[in-house]
Design a protein around this motif. Structure first.
Motif, PDB file in Angstrom:
ATOM      1  N   ARG A  90       0.837  -1.234  -0.125  1.00 42.69           N
ATOM      2  CA  ARG A  90      -0.162  -0.087  -0.081  1.00 42.69           C
ATOM      3  C   ARG A  90       0.968   1.338  -0.080  1.00 42.69           C
ATOM      4  O   ARG A  90       1.813   1.530   0.787  1.00 42.69           O
ATOM      5  CB  ARG A  90      -0.952   0.102   1.472  1.00 42.69           C
TER       6      ARG A  90
ATOM      7  N   ASN B 184      -6.015  -0.036  -7.890  1.00 45.53           N
ATOM      8  CA  ASN B 184      -5.477  -1.438  -7.350  1.00 45.53           C
ATOM      9  C   ASN B 184      -4.981  -1.934  -8.476  1.00 45.53           C
ATOM     10  O   ASN B 184      -5.411  -2.060  -9.839  1.00 45.53           O
ATOM     11  CB  ASN B 184      -6.711  -1.986  -7.008  1.00 45.53           C
TER      12      ASN B 184
ATOM     13  N   GLN C  25      -1.947  -1.468  -3.814  1.00 50.76           N
ATOM     14  CA  GLN C  25      -2.834   0.009  -3.770  1.00 50.76           C
ATOM     15  C   GLN C  25      -2.186   0.980  -3.846  1.00 50.76           C
ATOM     16  O   GLN C  25      -1.256   1.364  -2.742  1.00 50.76           O
ATOM     17  CB  GLN C  25      -4.070  -0.408  -2.466  1.00 50.76           C
TER      18      GLN C  25
END
Length: 224
Positions: free
Chosen positions: A54, A91, A164
């Motif tokens: 992330r 994503n 992400q």
């Protein structure tokens, strides 16, 4: 029909197909043959793993998860210019891994590259073809990592590892209504009330929810 034209056609067709694949697909997207073929099988089989990367573009934060457990949170070295060459958000997955990817259009070498979307990569500090480090403030949209992190991430991530990428200065944990402002230097600041939130011209739709462990990993901002 004579045999020679038939044989010539059988040879020419795959040659043209390979040329077309490179010229119209790989070359415009800065994808190498190695990277292209490396990502075919996982793409067809839907291969995934238990790892997640992330990245918050706002404060240059990167968080690594394995089996839904935060195992590392640190900072990236650079991103694309928000106006001229922004880093894609959304994503993604690791599509290919290359120890030394060469972008022949830009004449740039990107060591320890993880491709996640078209010609966009997570990679070590780039170099010119002659080996000089490129230290400009912004990339052309790729995500730059310092050398130690680039090596660690290259060894840890797999083709298929989920990524992400988002850009937010306002976050909240899933288990609490508290809202925090993330500073650009990597800390968090609790917004004490809705009145303070509104006085600072923040907007409620800009608040995103992040894992509690990720928020807890930030240090509290120092107050004067």
């Amino acid at each position: 029909m004579p045999k020679k034209p038939i044989v010539f056609s059988l040879v020419l067709i795959p040659v043209l197909a390979i040329f077309g694949l490179y010229y119209f697909y790989l070359y415009p997207q800065d994808i190498s043959w190695n990277g292209f073929f490396a990502g075919i099988l996982p793409s067809l089989t839907g291969q995934e793993d238990n790892k997640l990367i992330r990245i918050n573009l706002h404060n240059h934060a990167i968080a690594l998860y394995e089996d839904d457990v935060l195992i590392k949170q640190t900072r990236i070295a650079g991103i694309g210019d928000l106006k001229a060459s922004p880093t894609p958000q959304g994503n993604f997955k690791v599509l290919s891994k290359e120890k030394r990817h060469v972008n022949w259009t830009m004449k740039v070498v990107m060591p320890l590259s993880l491709r996640f979307y078209k010609g966009y990569y997570l990679h070590d500090i780039p170099e010119t073809l002659s080996g000089k480090l490129i230290t400009t403030k912004y990339s052309h949209g790729c995500i730059r990592l310092n050398h130690d992190l680039a090596q660690e991430l290259f060894n840890w991530a797999n083709i298929g590892t989920k990524i992400q990428i988002y850009d937010s200065q306002l976050v909240k944990p899933a288990d609490s209504p508290d809202i925090y402002y993330l500073t650009e230097n990597g800390s968090k600041e609790l917004i004490p009330s809705p009145e303070v939130f509104q006085n600072r011209s923040f907007k409620w739709p800009d608040v995103i929810t992040i894992p509690s462990a990720e928020l807890n990993a930030y240090q509290e901002a120092r107050t004067q």
